[in-house]
Design an enzyme around this catalytic site. Structure first.
Site, short mmCIF file in Angstrom:
data_model
loop_
_atom_site.label_atom_id
_atom_site.label_comp_id
_atom_site.label_asym_id
_atom_site.label_seq_id
_atom_site.Cartn_x
_atom_site.Cartn_y
_atom_site.Cartn_z
N ALA A 130 6.74 18.39 -18.59
CA ALA A 130 7.77 19.29 -19.15
C ALA A 130 8.68 19.83 -18.05
CB ALA A 130 7.11 20.44 -19.90
N ASN B 275 0.81 -1.22 0.00
CA ASN B 275 0.00 0.00 0.00
C ASN B 275 0.84 1.28 0.00
OD1 ASN B 275 -2.47 1.80 0.96
ND2 ASN B 275 -0.84 2.05 2.48
N TYR C 247 3.55 9.21 -11.42
CA TYR C 247 2.64 8.40 -10.59
C TYR C 247 1.80 7.46 -11.46
CZ TYR C 247 -0.97 7.70 -6.93
OH TYR C 247 -1.85 7.18 -6.01
#
Ligand SMILES: NC(=O)c1ccc[n+]([C@@H]2O[C@H](COP(=O)([O-])OP(=O)(O)OC[C@H]3O[C@@H](n4cnc5c(N)ncnc54)[C@H](O)[C@@H]3O)[C@@H](O)[C@H]2O)c1
Length: 263
Positions: A113, A103, A168
């Site tokens: 960018a 987790n 992510y």
């Protein structure tokens, strides 16, 4: 011609504990469990009878100890990205474990960018590479007992992508690939299933740090028109850990109230 029935090999056949404590006798390790979703997962698995090990970074040691004490479990403070993390877990659990919940996770949001390497690498390392390394170490050592469960944490950002979260999203998409490719092999070699949860917007310290307008959009862009709670993810994780869920393997379960992201 009677070709006979194939032998019944559903790994969920291992004996369950009493109805309201189905995880009795099982040991669960939850990473990043000092707060947020991980804390709720540890709490729910303990409610269902498991002995829980609450893993978090040394800086969160006090919170981890508090959670462990409340749940009658133990705390294990280490950085999951450390080279020796797998070995430390093996030392802490010499008798092995049944449920491994990956987790722990971090964000370092920035438009691609403007994304320096020092915001890219740690996100990939915590959210993806450490999951692969520790899983590999524990499976190789035979630490996960037959009938065991691995539940990793993806995100709808790993399904749909999300502006400002390329690092992510890449890591969380990697979790989906990892789960799908590892699941058949972990089941064949170890009798362990591998699945993932993909939460939508959940109210935790991680999302409290999101700028207000984006946060409100995240809360409302789903058919429940509200943010989810850590308990929502915890209940789905506990279901995947349940002895009766052994026929569910290599799946990614969205816990997002039908979020528009990736719909
Ligand atoms: N909150 C959401 O909306 C949401 C949505 C999708 C996915 N997720 C995922 O759910 C998981 C939990 O998120 P949360 O919202 O509870 O976050 P959180 O920031 O509240 O908690 C994360 C925990 O992980 C721990 N952690 C971070 N790096 C670690 C490391 N290297 N080693 C050990 N522990 C470490 C932190 O100390 C913290 O206790 C993460 O993987 C996150 O990416 C969250």
């Amino acid at each position: 011609i009677d070709i006979g029935a194939a032998p019944h090999t559903t790994p969920g056949d291992t004996a369950a504990g009493p109805g309201d404590r189905p995880l009795t006798g099982r040991t669960a390790l939850v990473t990043g469990a000092a707060r947020g979703i991980g804390e709720a997962v540890a709490e729910t698995l303990a409610r269902d009878g498991a002995r829980v090990v609450v893993l978090d970074v040394p800086q969160a040691g006090q919170d981890a100890a508090r959670v462990a004490e409340r749940l009658g479990g133990t705390a294990l403070t280490l950085d999951i990205t450390a080279a020796h993390a797998g070995r430390r877990i093996l030392e802490a659990l010499p008798d092995g474990l049944d449920i491994l919940v990956h987790n722990a996770g971090i964000t370092r949001d920035r438009r691609l960018a403007n994304m320096p390497a020092d915001r890219w690498a740690p996100v990939l390392d915590v959210n993806l590479a450490s999951v692969l390394r520790t899983t590999d170490t524990l499976l190789d050592a035979g630490a996960l007992r037959p009938g065991g469960r691995i539940v990793a944490t993806s995100s709808i950002a790993g399904i749909a992508g999300n502006a400002g979260q390329t690092n992510y999203g890449a890591a969380k998409a990697g979790i989906i690939g990892l789960v799908r490719s590892l699941a058949p092999r972990a089941l064949a070699a170890h009798g362990v299933t591998v699945n993932a949860v993909a939460p939508g917007f959940i109210e935790t310290k991680m999302t409290a740090a999101v700028p207000l307008l984006i946060r409100e959009a995240g809360r409302r862009m789903n058919s429940l028109a509200q943010g989810g709670l850590p308990a929502d993810v915890a209940e789905t994780t506990a279901w995947l850990a349940h002895p009766g869920s052994g026929a569910v393997n290599g799946q990614v379960v969205r816990v997002c109230g039908q979020s528009l992201l990736g719909a």
